[in-house]
Structures are given as structure tokens and as C-alpha cells.
Design a protein around this motif. Sequence first.
Motif: not given
Length: 84
Positions: A35, A38, A40
Motif C-alpha cells: 500500500k 499510494g 498519502t
Amino acid sequence: MAWEGLRLFDLFRWRTAHILLKGRFHGMKICSKEKAPGYTKVPVNADGYYFCEETFFRENVDYLWPIPQAERDVNKNLTQNSGY
């Protein structure tokens, strides 16, 4: 002593901070490696660990802290440490 919470002051006293406090630092694992690309919410490295910016220790400045202005006002003979 281990876990006493004073390691930073030991590094200052031993004059080794400029060697040991250089580089990249990371904190706890936030997400899985899969993960991480991606993710953020907070900055993470490729392994999913919280990533703190690369830090550096200024050998000529950071061993001494700034003298507070209130102390310098009381004693006019005090001068500020270099770099501050």
C-alpha cells in the motif's frame, strides 16, 4: 543507561552527534509495503514506514544552544553563541 531518555545529551557530551545524527530517519510502520506507493496521509518510505525528512547536524552550531534574550538582558557581558 539504557532507556533513560538522555541519549541526545550523551551524544552532545561525547561529541559524536555530528556523526550519528546525519542521514534519513524513519518512524513506526504506517502501512504495508504493497500500500505504500499510494499512501498519502503522511510521508512513508517504500516499505511503509513513516519517513522523516533527511536531517543533518551542524557541527559548528548545534552543540551549543542559543542563549535566551532574557538572560542576555540580565547580564550584559553575555554574548550569543555563534550561529544564532
